[in-house]
Enzyme design. Sequence first.
Site, PDB file in Angstrom:
ATOM      1  N   GLU A  17      -4.894 -23.360  75.039  1.00 39.13           N
ATOM      2  CA  GLU A  17      -5.337 -23.416  76.430  1.00 39.13           C
ATOM      3  C   GLU A  17      -6.401 -22.365  76.737  1.00 39.13           C
ATOM      4  O   GLU A  17      -6.615 -22.005  77.899  1.00 39.13           O
ATOM      5  CB  GLU A  17      -4.135 -23.242  77.356  1.00 39.13           C
ATOM      6  CG  GLU A  17      -3.083 -24.327  77.203  1.00 39.13           C
ATOM      7  CD  GLU A  17      -1.880 -24.096  78.100  1.00 39.13           C
ATOM      8  OE1 GLU A  17      -2.028 -24.283  79.317  1.00 39.13           O
ATOM      9  OE2 GLU A  17      -0.816 -23.714  77.587  1.00 39.13           O
ATOM     10  N   SER A 149      -0.417 -27.548  79.584  1.00 37.88           N
ATOM     11  CA  SER A 149      -1.605 -28.342  79.910  1.00 37.88           C
ATOM     12  C   SER A 149      -1.559 -29.755  79.329  1.00 37.88           C
ATOM     13  O   SER A 149      -2.603 -30.356  79.076  1.00 37.88           O
ATOM     14  CB  SER A 149      -2.887 -27.628  79.443  1.00 37.88           C
ATOM     15  OG  SER A 149      -3.101 -26.459  80.193  1.00 37.88           O
ATOM     16  N   TYR A 215      -7.812 -31.897  83.793  1.00 42.90           N
ATOM     17  CA  TYR A 215      -8.981 -31.036  83.747  1.00 42.90           C
ATOM     18  C   TYR A 215     -10.333 -31.743  83.648  1.00 42.90           C
ATOM     19  O   TYR A 215     -11.369 -31.117  83.853  1.00 42.90           O
ATOM     20  CB  TYR A 215      -8.858 -30.052  82.563  1.00 42.90           C
ATOM     21  CG  TYR A 215      -7.628 -29.195  82.642  1.00 42.90           C
ATOM     22  CD1 TYR A 215      -7.488 -28.245  83.642  1.00 42.90           C
ATOM     23  CD2 TYR A 215      -6.589 -29.331  81.721  1.00 42.90           C
ATOM     24  CE1 TYR A 215      -6.356 -27.450  83.721  1.00 42.90           C
ATOM     25  CE2 TYR A 215      -5.459 -28.534  81.792  1.00 42.90           C
ATOM     26  CZ  TYR A 215      -5.360 -27.593  82.798  1.00 42.90           C
ATOM     27  OH  TYR A 215      -4.237 -26.816  82.871  1.00 42.90           O
ATOM     28  N   ARG A 254       5.096 -21.919  88.923  1.00 35.27           N
ATOM     29  CA  ARG A 254       5.017 -23.302  89.409  1.00 35.27           C
ATOM     30  C   ARG A 254       6.049 -24.146  88.690  1.00 35.27           C
ATOM     31  O   ARG A 254       6.151 -24.097  87.456  1.00 35.27           O
ATOM     32  CB  ARG A 254       3.618 -23.871  89.166  1.00 35.27           C
ATOM     33  CG  ARG A 254       3.304 -25.110  90.008  1.00 35.27           C
ATOM     34  CD  ARG A 254       2.023 -25.788  89.568  1.00 35.27           C
ATOM     35  NE  ARG A 254       2.243 -26.564  88.356  1.00 35.27           N
ATOM     36  CZ  ARG A 254       1.463 -26.488  87.267  1.00 35.27           C
ATOM     37  NH1 ARG A 254       0.444 -25.671  87.224  1.00 35.27           N
ATOM     38  NH2 ARG A 254       1.743 -27.239  86.222  1.00 35.27           N
ATOM     39  N   ASP A 256       7.490 -27.970  87.940  1.00 36.88           N
ATOM     40  CA  ASP A 256       7.124 -29.386  87.926  1.00 36.88           C
ATOM     41  C   ASP A 256       8.374 -30.243  87.833  1.00 36.88           C
ATOM     42  O   ASP A 256       9.313 -29.918  87.096  1.00 36.88           O
ATOM     43  CB  ASP A 256       6.214 -29.690  86.733  1.00 36.88           C
ATOM     44  CG  ASP A 256       4.910 -28.910  86.772  1.00 36.88           C
ATOM     45  OD1 ASP A 256       4.500 -28.498  87.875  1.00 36.88           O
ATOM     46  OD2 ASP A 256       4.306 -28.703  85.703  1.00 36.88           O
ATOM     47  N   GLU A 269       9.506 -28.770  83.843  1.00 38.81           N
ATOM     48  CA  GLU A 269       9.196 -27.494  83.203  1.00 38.81           C
ATOM     49  C   GLU A 269       8.786 -26.484  84.251  1.00 38.81           C
ATOM     50  O   GLU A 269       8.595 -26.813  85.421  1.00 38.81           O
ATOM     51  CB  GLU A 269       8.081 -27.661  82.171  1.00 38.81           C
ATOM     52  CG  GLU A 269       6.767 -28.166  82.740  1.00 38.81           C
ATOM     53  CD  GLU A 269       5.714 -28.358  81.652  1.00 38.81           C
ATOM     54  OE1 GLU A 269       5.042 -27.380  81.344  1.00 38.81           O
ATOM     55  OE2 GLU A 269       5.601 -29.479  81.130  1.00 38.81           O
ATOM     56  N   ASN A 271       6.060 -23.167  84.811  1.00 43.15           N
ATOM     57  CA  ASN A 271       4.893 -22.424  84.323  1.00 43.15           C
ATOM     58  C   ASN A 271       4.892 -21.034  84.931  1.00 43.15           C
ATOM     59  O   ASN A 271       4.825 -20.888  86.152  1.00 43.15           O
ATOM     60  CB  ASN A 271       3.605 -23.154  84.725  1.00 43.15           C
ATOM     61  CG  ASN A 271       3.519 -24.536  84.112  1.00 43.15           C
ATOM     62  OD1 ASN A 271       3.037 -24.707  82.999  1.00 43.15           O
ATOM     63  ND2 ASN A 271       4.004 -25.534  84.838  1.00 43.15           N
ATOM     64  N   GLY A 275      -2.306 -22.422  86.262  1.00 39.14           N
ATOM     65  CA  GLY A 275      -3.761 -22.405  86.304  1.00 39.14           C
ATOM     66  C   GLY A 275      -4.293 -21.900  87.638  1.00 39.14           C
ATOM     67  O   GLY A 275      -3.681 -22.109  88.687  1.00 39.14           O
TER      68      GLY A 275
END
Length: 307
Positions: A17, A149, A215, A254, A256, A269, A271, A275
């Site tokens: 990443e 990602s 992205y 964050r 998800d 998951e 994070n 990002g």
Amino acid sequence: MKQFGKVAVLAGGNSAEREVSLRSGAAVLQALCEQGVDAFLFDPAEQPLLELVSLNVNRAFIALHGRGGEDGQVQAVLEVLGIPYTGSGILACALTMDKSKTKALWHGMGLPTAAAATITASELSTVDCAALLARLGGKVMVKPAHEGSSIGMGMAHTADELAVALKEAARFDGDMLVETWLSGPEYTVAVLAGEALPAIKVQTPHAFYDYAAKYQDNTTQYICPAELSDEQEKQVRDLAVAAFKAVGCEGWGRVDMMMNSNGQLQLLELNTVPGMTAKSLVPMAAKQVGISFPALVLQILATTLDA
């Protein structure tokens, strides 16, 4: 902003990443400098972390995504150097970097997460793909257990597809997570200083929310407010905070999650270094409650003042 001293924005690194991390780091650096913080970009792939001492760094804003930055390694070095840093500590970062172990912990604590199995690289040649597929409902998502990602992810609904997806994921990791397919919708919730920000609904015309959808394409829709009733919004936010606290996370992150075919939320998951690019989701959620990107960056950095 003298209270912060000299701030190193850690970005880049050697993970898959790297490019995303460099974009996050550049955005964070610009925001800090615009607000008078003495900050500079530091790429651990180009200079050793020990140089932070000779550079007289007072604190670090971690914008490293993936292995080497989001898995506790950098956090451990910074702890030894006595440099306060943003985000979660060593244990929480190491745990959440492993999707399989995070799911196991959530499951053990009674938090909802889809049925799954972990396949190691040594098992690839002997795994019974047909039996595994049947056990997990006939359609699955395959993920490298230690990547982010959406790198190396693939879906499968036949034994042959599963074998291919496992081999692809094995290019990035020695552990592959095979998870029961969730039909959506998908939500992501940022947690800042122990509080959940507004949920974001993620919609993509892709088969799933892959790297290109995140992205590269302009077809993905990020809906915030997330088209939920007040009760549903509270349920999503409460689950995100519970998942965040369960693994010992701190500062910001964050979570998800997706709904299954029965409309039940299932954790995917967490994070610990989300990002912070132009397309990133945490700044989008913060904007909904009147927090600008520069203010968000400053709030995240401020969590290091008590460290």
